[in-house]
Design an enzyme around this catalytic site. Structure first.
Site, short mmCIF file in Angstrom:
data_model
loop_
_atom_site.label_atom_id
_atom_site.label_comp_id
_atom_site.label_asym_id
_atom_site.label_seq_id
_atom_site.Cartn_x
_atom_site.Cartn_y
_atom_site.Cartn_z
N HIS A 262 -13.09 17.49 55.24
CA HIS A 262 -11.70 17.04 55.35
C HIS A 262 -11.02 17.70 56.55
O HIS A 262 -10.45 17.02 57.42
CB HIS A 262 -10.95 17.37 54.06
CG HIS A 262 -9.49 16.99 54.08
ND1 HIS A 262 -9.01 15.85 53.50
CD2 HIS A 262 -8.42 17.61 54.64
CE1 HIS A 262 -7.70 15.78 53.69
NE2 HIS A 262 -7.31 16.85 54.38
N GLU A 263 -11.09 19.02 56.60
CA GLU A 263 -10.42 19.74 57.69
C GLU A 263 -11.06 19.39 59.03
O GLU A 263 -10.38 19.30 60.05
CB GLU A 263 -10.45 21.25 57.45
CG GLU A 263 -9.73 21.70 56.17
CD GLU A 263 -8.29 21.20 56.04
OE1 GLU A 263 -7.62 21.03 57.08
OE2 GLU A 263 -7.83 20.98 54.90
N HIS A 266 -9.48 16.38 60.51
CA HIS A 266 -8.24 16.70 61.23
C HIS A 266 -8.58 17.28 62.61
O HIS A 266 -7.96 16.94 63.61
CB HIS A 266 -7.45 17.77 60.46
CG HIS A 266 -6.68 17.25 59.28
ND1 HIS A 266 -5.70 16.31 59.39
CD2 HIS A 266 -6.73 17.58 57.95
CE1 HIS A 266 -5.17 16.07 58.18
NE2 HIS A 266 -5.79 16.82 57.29
N GLU A 292 -3.71 12.46 58.47
CA GLU A 292 -4.40 12.47 57.19
C GLU A 292 -5.46 11.36 57.13
O GLU A 292 -6.48 11.51 56.45
CB GLU A 292 -3.37 12.32 56.06
CG GLU A 292 -3.88 12.70 54.67
CD GLU A 292 -4.27 14.17 54.51
OE1 GLU A 292 -4.01 14.99 55.42
OE2 GLU A 292 -4.87 14.49 53.46
ZN ZN Z 1 -5.32 16.92 55.23
#
Ligand code: ZN
Length: 499
Positions: A262-263, A266, A292
């Site tokens: 997830h990170e 980003h 996001e």
């Molecule tokens: Zn996030």
């Protein structure tokens, strides 16, 4: 030097200061010795003051005006025009808000934050209630400065999703809810049990495993690094230094992996922004929702896909041969997609996540409008939880007090998580159409075609354009819709549940 060049340099100085503050903050959350806390708070407060001074310097406003005159004939999509548009917008918004209100908001948020932490620990909403009341009141005053608007929610939402309105969200969420709730029921009624083998998965091995996967999907470790923190986050100090953190639970190895992915989503976004935007506010995501969408795309549409586990399971087993000797790719894929309606948003799955967001969005609107009194908020939360998710909190800590956002005075932030989920699905569907053999390549551990697509279509643009314009340019779409999201879920769960 032209006025534009001087303006750009002034931006660069502000950006350098902001990145310095971000570095101090990163250190605070990762390696700082515990007793340094008060000094670090003082350092960050000093820097915040210096940044504010630079931003509100009358010389900066004059420079902006001169640069506007100078660049009047620049093409609207040139970096010059885009930067000036952005600075003008920020300046107009900032200059509407009296310094006194800014200070009151900061002070109220600081007090509310510690009150919230205490209230959450004791599961006692009444300790936080007066602070929430005060923050709502200040935010109403803030929103009033931007009148006329259709909804009091609009100016708040605009801070996170420029140009997006409550009216659009109402339509979007109603449509999503109508399709999602019956689907959730069908999944819960028919999904077979699946879990990752219960065992202890060593911390060092987990970290090495996530590092290897991050390398494979394209995270550039020469321009970033991964460490551990209590809450995973991404932060950047320039386009050449975008760092991520993860959190390791010895008995839940999939948690760290999906957090890291997830990170990383980003971070890939920021590592891919065009160099010509560096040291400007355009070197960022197009909006919170866009940011996001990149993390969710990698976490959910890649990291929870069947193709990904064909590549990833052998890697996983190489690090944990004992724990996984009886397991299979199929089993782990099913385990990462297990759906359960639970109380806590941050632990929720791909299917229920947006329902948690709708609950918060409805609460925020009613609290801001005054149709819901703060004292009645916990009961309203519990009733909505029952209605949307079919589960009811037994205390306020697992209900209304679970999230940090309101204690920071942030109203209008939550919907960007759902917007991100829907945008991720739209982006994935565009990639499926335009990247030949997308899933087959992922199954082989080749993520390059997907990353190249994202780089070219989304990342490179950064925050050059408004979110609506970015959507048009990157995905050739005119609006955010739930259809792709629902279709992808239906496809996956028809395989898992056999419906
Ligand atoms: Zn996030």
């Amino acid at each position: 030097m032209t006025a534009y060049e001087r303006l750009r340099e002034a931006c660069g100085v502000i950006r350098d200061l902001e990145h310095t503050a971000a570095l101090l903050d990163w250190d605070q959350q990762t390696f700082m010795p515990v007793n340094a806390e008060p000094d670090r708070v003082a350092q960050l407060t000093t820097l915040a003051g210096v940044i504010h001074e630079k931003q509100t310097d009358p010389g900066f406003a004059r420079l902006l005006e001169q640069a506007e005159a100078e660049c009047r004939d620049c093409p609207p999509d040139s970096v010059q025009a885009c930067l000036i548009r952005r600075l003008r917008r920020d300046f107009e918004k900032q200059s509407k808000v009296p310094v006194d209100l800014v200070k009151q908001l900061a002070e109220a948020a600081a007090q509310a934050h510690s009150a919230w932490a205490g209230a959450r620990e004791k599961a006692q909403f009444s300790l936080f209630a007066p602070h929430l009341e005060r923050l709502l009141d200040l935010r109403r005053q803030y929103a009033a400065l931007f009148a006329p608007h259709e909804s009091i929610y609009d100016p708040l939402l605009d801070n996170f999703e420029e140009g997006f309105t409550a009216k659009q969200l109402d339509v979007l969420f109603a449509d999503l809810r109508r399709k999602l709730v019956p689907l959730l029921r069908r999944i819960i009624d028919s999904q077979p049990p699946a879990e990752c083998p219960k065992a202890v998965y060593g911390e060092k091995e987990q970290l090495a495993f996530t590092d290897e996967v991050l390398h494979a999907i394209g995270y550039d470790f020469t321009r970033g690094r991964q460490d551990q923190s209590a809450h995973p986050f991404t932060t950047g100090f320039s386009l050449n230094d975008v760092r991520i953190t993860t959190r390791i639970f010895p008995e839940m190895p999939l948690s760290a992996l999906l957090s890291s992915i997830h990170e990383c989503g980003h971070a890939l976004y920021e590592q891919g922004i065009s160099r010509e935007l560096d040291r400007t506010p355009l070197a960022d995501g197009a909006s919170f929702g866009f940011h996001e969408s990149q993390s969710r795309l990698w976490e959910n549409l890649v990291g929870r896909s069947r193709a990904f586990w064909e590549y990833c399971f052998p890697v996983f087993r190489r690090y944990f041969p004992e724990q996984l000797k009886e397991a299979s790719a199929e089993q782990i894929w099913r385990a990462v997609n297990h759906v359960e309606a639970t109380l806590i948003r941050t632990e929720s799955d791909e299917v229920t996540y947006n329902l948690h967001i709708m609950l918060r969005y409805e609460m925020e609107k009613e609290l801001l409008n005054g149709t819901l009194a703060v004292k009645d908020a916990p009961a309203a939360w519990n009733a909505k939880s029952m209605e949307l998710l079919g589960v009811e909190p037994t205390n306020d800590s697992e209900g209304i007090l679970q999230d940090i956002h309101w204690s920071m005075g942030e109203f209008g932030y939550f919907p960007t998580y759902a917007v991100g989920n829907l945008l991720a699905a739209q982006t994935w569907c565009a990639a499926e159409k335009q990247v030949p053999g997308l899933e087959a390549e992922i199954a082989k551990g080749n993520f390059r075609p997907l990353l190249d697509f994202l780089r070219r279509k989304v990342h490179v643009l950064g925050a050059r354009f408004t979110p609506a314009e970015t959507l048009r340019r990157s995905l050739d779409a005119s609006e955010i819709v739930p259809d792709h999201f629902i279709r992808l879920l239906e496809k996956k769960y028809s395989q898992i549940c056999g419906f």
